[in-house]
Design an enzyme around this catalytic site. Structure first.
Site, PDB file in Angstrom:
ATOM      1  N   CYS A   1      75.025  16.503  92.117  1.00 15.89           N
ATOM      2  CA  CYS A   1      75.579  16.256  90.775  1.00 15.89           C
ATOM      3  C   CYS A   1      74.429  16.258  89.763  1.00 15.89           C
ATOM      4  O   CYS A   1      73.359  15.689  90.008  1.00 15.89           O
ATOM      5  CB  CYS A   1      76.328  14.931  90.730  1.00 15.89           C
TER       6      CYS A   1
ATOM      7  N   GLU B   1      68.413   2.890  99.666  1.00 15.08           N
ATOM      8  CA  GLU B   1      68.503   1.751  98.760  1.00 15.08           C
ATOM      9  C   GLU B   1      69.863   1.072  98.865  1.00 15.08           C
ATOM     10  O   GLU B   1      70.876   1.712  99.109  1.00 15.08           O
ATOM     11  CB  GLU B   1      68.243   2.197  97.322  1.00 15.08           C
TER      12      GLU B   1
ATOM     13  N   CYS C   1      74.261   2.607  88.778  1.00 12.74           N
ATOM     14  CA  CYS C   1      74.881   3.800  89.364  1.00 12.74           C
ATOM     15  C   CYS C   1      74.064   5.047  89.075  1.00 12.74           C
ATOM     16  O   CYS C   1      73.669   5.286  87.941  1.00 12.74           O
ATOM     17  CB  CYS C   1      76.241   4.064  88.754  1.00 12.74           C
TER      18      CYS C   1
ATOM     19  N   CYS D   1      72.742  12.817  88.537  1.00 12.79           N
ATOM     20  CA  CYS D   1      72.520  11.733  89.503  1.00 12.79           C
ATOM     21  C   CYS D   1      71.157  11.860  90.184  1.00 12.79           C
ATOM     22  O   CYS D   1      70.715  12.964  90.507  1.00 12.79           O
ATOM     23  CB  CYS D   1      73.625  11.764  90.551  1.00 12.79           C
TER      24      CYS D   1
ATOM     25  N   HIS E   1      84.442  12.265  86.055  1.00 12.02           N
ATOM     26  CA  HIS E   1      83.383  12.591  85.094  1.00 12.02           C
ATOM     27  C   HIS E   1      83.689  13.717  84.108  1.00 12.02           C
ATOM     28  O   HIS E   1      82.795  14.137  83.363  1.00 12.02           O
ATOM     29  CB  HIS E   1      82.053  12.923  85.809  1.00 12.02           C
TER      30      HIS E   1
ATOM     31  N   CYS F   1      76.384  -2.957  97.284  1.00 12.79           N
ATOM     32  CA  CYS F   1      76.581  -1.516  97.216  1.00 12.79           C
ATOM     33  C   CYS F   1      75.698  -0.889  98.296  1.00 12.79           C
ATOM     34  O   CYS F   1      74.475  -1.034  98.255  1.00 12.79           O
ATOM     35  CB  CYS F   1      76.159  -1.047  95.815  1.00 12.79           C
TER      36      CYS F   1
ATOM     37  N   CYS G   1      71.355  13.091  99.510  1.00 14.36           N
ATOM     38  CA  CYS G   1      72.723  13.544  99.259  1.00 14.36           C
ATOM     39  C   CYS G   1      72.668  15.040  99.000  1.00 14.36           C
ATOM     40  O   CYS G   1      71.703  15.534  98.423  1.00 14.36           O
ATOM     41  CB  CYS G   1      73.279  12.824  98.027  1.00 14.36           C
TER      42      CYS G   1
HETATM   43  N1  SAH Z   1      78.884  10.355  96.263  1.00 19.14           N
HETATM   44  C1  SAH Z   1      79.830   9.325  95.890  1.00 19.14           C
HETATM   45  C2  SAH Z   1      79.190   7.986  95.861  1.00 19.14           C
HETATM   46  C3  SAH Z   1      78.238   7.760  94.732  1.00 19.14           C
HETATM   47  S1  SAH Z   1      78.920   6.457  93.866  1.00 19.14           S
HETATM   48  C4  SAH Z   1      80.495   9.707  94.589  1.00 19.14           C
HETATM   49  O1  SAH Z   1      80.110  10.700  94.000  1.00 19.14           O
HETATM   50  O2  SAH Z   1      81.445   9.053  94.176  1.00 19.14           O
HETATM   51  C5  SAH Z   1      78.019   6.340  92.477  1.00 19.14           C
HETATM   52  C6  SAH Z   1      78.802   6.586  91.215  1.00 19.14           C
HETATM   53  O3  SAH Z   1      77.847   6.651  90.168  1.00 19.14           O
HETATM   54  C7  SAH Z   1      79.525   7.923  91.220  1.00 19.14           C
HETATM   55  O4  SAH Z   1      80.681   7.859  90.444  1.00 19.14           O
HETATM   56  C8  SAH Z   1      78.493   8.791  90.553  1.00 19.14           C
HETATM   57  O5  SAH Z   1      79.030   9.978  90.056  1.00 19.14           O
HETATM   58  C9  SAH Z   1      78.018   7.859  89.484  1.00 19.14           C
HETATM   59  N2  SAH Z   1      76.748   8.259  88.888  1.00 19.14           N
HETATM   60  C10 SAH Z   1      75.829   9.096  89.394  1.00 19.14           C
HETATM   61  N3  SAH Z   1      74.792   9.238  88.555  1.00 19.14           N
HETATM   62  C11 SAH Z   1      75.065   8.442  87.498  1.00 19.14           C
HETATM   63  C12 SAH Z   1      74.358   8.146  86.306  1.00 19.14           C
HETATM   64  N4  SAH Z   1      73.182   8.682  86.054  1.00 19.14           N
HETATM   65  N5  SAH Z   1      74.935   7.287  85.440  1.00 19.14           N
HETATM   66  C13 SAH Z   1      76.122   6.720  85.711  1.00 19.14           C
HETATM   67  N6  SAH Z   1      76.830   6.952  86.823  1.00 19.14           N
HETATM   68  C14 SAH Z   1      76.310   7.830  87.708  1.00 19.14           C
END
Ligand code: SAH
Length: 344
Positions: free
Chosen positions: A117, A93, A334, A120, A217, A106, A113
């Protein structure tokens, strides 16, 4: 490669030049081809300045497009989410956002991945494969073609952990920056990582002008380990020390992303602890009220909670913004990007 075919967008300018020379052609043909590729031409018939013999050769040996559009959703706020298929059949995506300062895209760096996390969507099915540099760059070309807009900003914040695919990421950025093609300024590109520290050091050396965002986070190891498996092998202290080295070397401000999760990391005492840990750093905190992911139990926070959290940070001298939510009606926000077709 596809059978024997070479994906042209997977080559940097210099690699394309080498390829052209190796086929007994003049060097300047590389510049004509590179320009056409990033203008968005997708048929060799559009490469009118090339002699027919060279066009024939290219048709025989190479391919122009690496990603193909499967689906597109348009949000009420103008955000667009694309589902692209990459060779081999995986889907990724990509999100297009319209800001006052211009268009931003983006992009994804992996199909799936493996960081896992807890909050996510991107890691739910694990990692399928790394994307090539060409597949990363081609997301921009495809979106630019669809929107008719020049893309001025790129964030590598889609599916995947970019530093888990470091070599291809660096090549992709080299392609995106090349003035003979897309010419996206280094300062308009930001890469986000969950905190692979050896790569933070390498990134400072390799691309000191490109922006860095770090997904934090949590205010401490205890909470971070519950949310992010990577925190089990890298402590906050190690991560923040790598970040300090980064800012010393590059003189560039780091963005820390902090998703606010109800009852987990959203208390004002968490804000105070975070401020303590970040004190004196050249940084900026970007608060993201959690975007809810269907399969996960985590809940978001109200706007007032985000503001309260922000004001604690501000009072302690930490720069902070609350991320504007774009594209939530099409699950383009995100953490909502995923490998398979998303549902609305
Ligand atoms: N793997 C990289 C790139 C992902 S960027 C990273 O972890 O930074 C996407 C951003 O959105 C990251 O900061 C990720 O932690 C955040 N993210 C993931 N799931 C999310 C959610 N459910 N709500 C808000 N932010 C989220």
């Amino acid at each position: 490669m596809n059978g024997q075919k070479i994906y042209l967008k997977n080559m940097t300018y210099e690699e394309l030049e080498q390829y052209i020379l190796s086929r007994g052609q003049k060097k300047f043909r590389a510049s004509q081809i590179f320009k056409r590729l990033y203008e968005g031409c997708s048929s060799f018939d559009e490469f009118t300045e090339l002699p027919a013999s060279l066009r024939g050769k290219l048709k025989e040996e190479t391919l122009i497009d690496t990603v193909s559009l499967k689906e597109r959703q348009i949000s009420r706020d103008g955000t667009r989410k694309y589902l692209f298929e990459v060779p081999g059949g995986d889907t990724i995506e990509t999100v297009y956002m319209q800001y006052k300062y211009g268009s931003s895209v983006c992009i994804s760096s992996q199909a799936g991945c493996r960081m896992g996390c807890a909050f996510c969507a991107s890691g739910i099915n694990g990692l399928n494969r790394n994307l090539t540099a060409g597949e990363m760059a081609d997301q921009i070309v495809a979106v630019s073609k669809d929107t008719g807009k020049r893309i001025g900003h790129v964030v590598v914040m889609g599916t995947g952990e970019p530093f888990d695919n470091y070599e291809e990421l660096i090549r992709a950025i080299e392609i995106l920056r090349d003035r003979r093609g897309l010419g996206i300024g280094s300062r308009n590109i930001t890469v986000s990582t969950c905190g692979l520290i050896s790569k933070i050091g390498a990134f400072a050396r390799d691309l000191p002008q490109v922006g860095l965002a770090v997904s934090l986070h949590a205010p401490n190891d205890n909470i971070r380990r519950q949310l992010m498996p990577v925190a089990k092998s890298v402590s906050m202290e190690q991560l923040l020390s790598a970040c300090r080295n980064y800012t010393e070397q590059t003189h560039r401000r780091i963005t820390f992303e902090y998703a606010l999760i109800r009852g987990m990391n959203d208390d004002t005492r968490h804000a105070a602890e975070l401020a303590e840990n970040l004190s004196g750093m050249l940084c900026h905190v970007n608060l993201i009220p959690l975007n809810v992911v269907r399969e996960k139990q985590y809940r978001s926070v109200a706007q007032e909670r985000a503001s309260e959290f922000a004001s604690v940070l501000e009072k302690k001298g930490i720069q902070v913004t609350i991320r504007r939510q774009l594209g939530t009606d099409i699950s383009a926000a995100c953490g909502q990007l995923r490998l398979n077709r998303s549902e609305k």
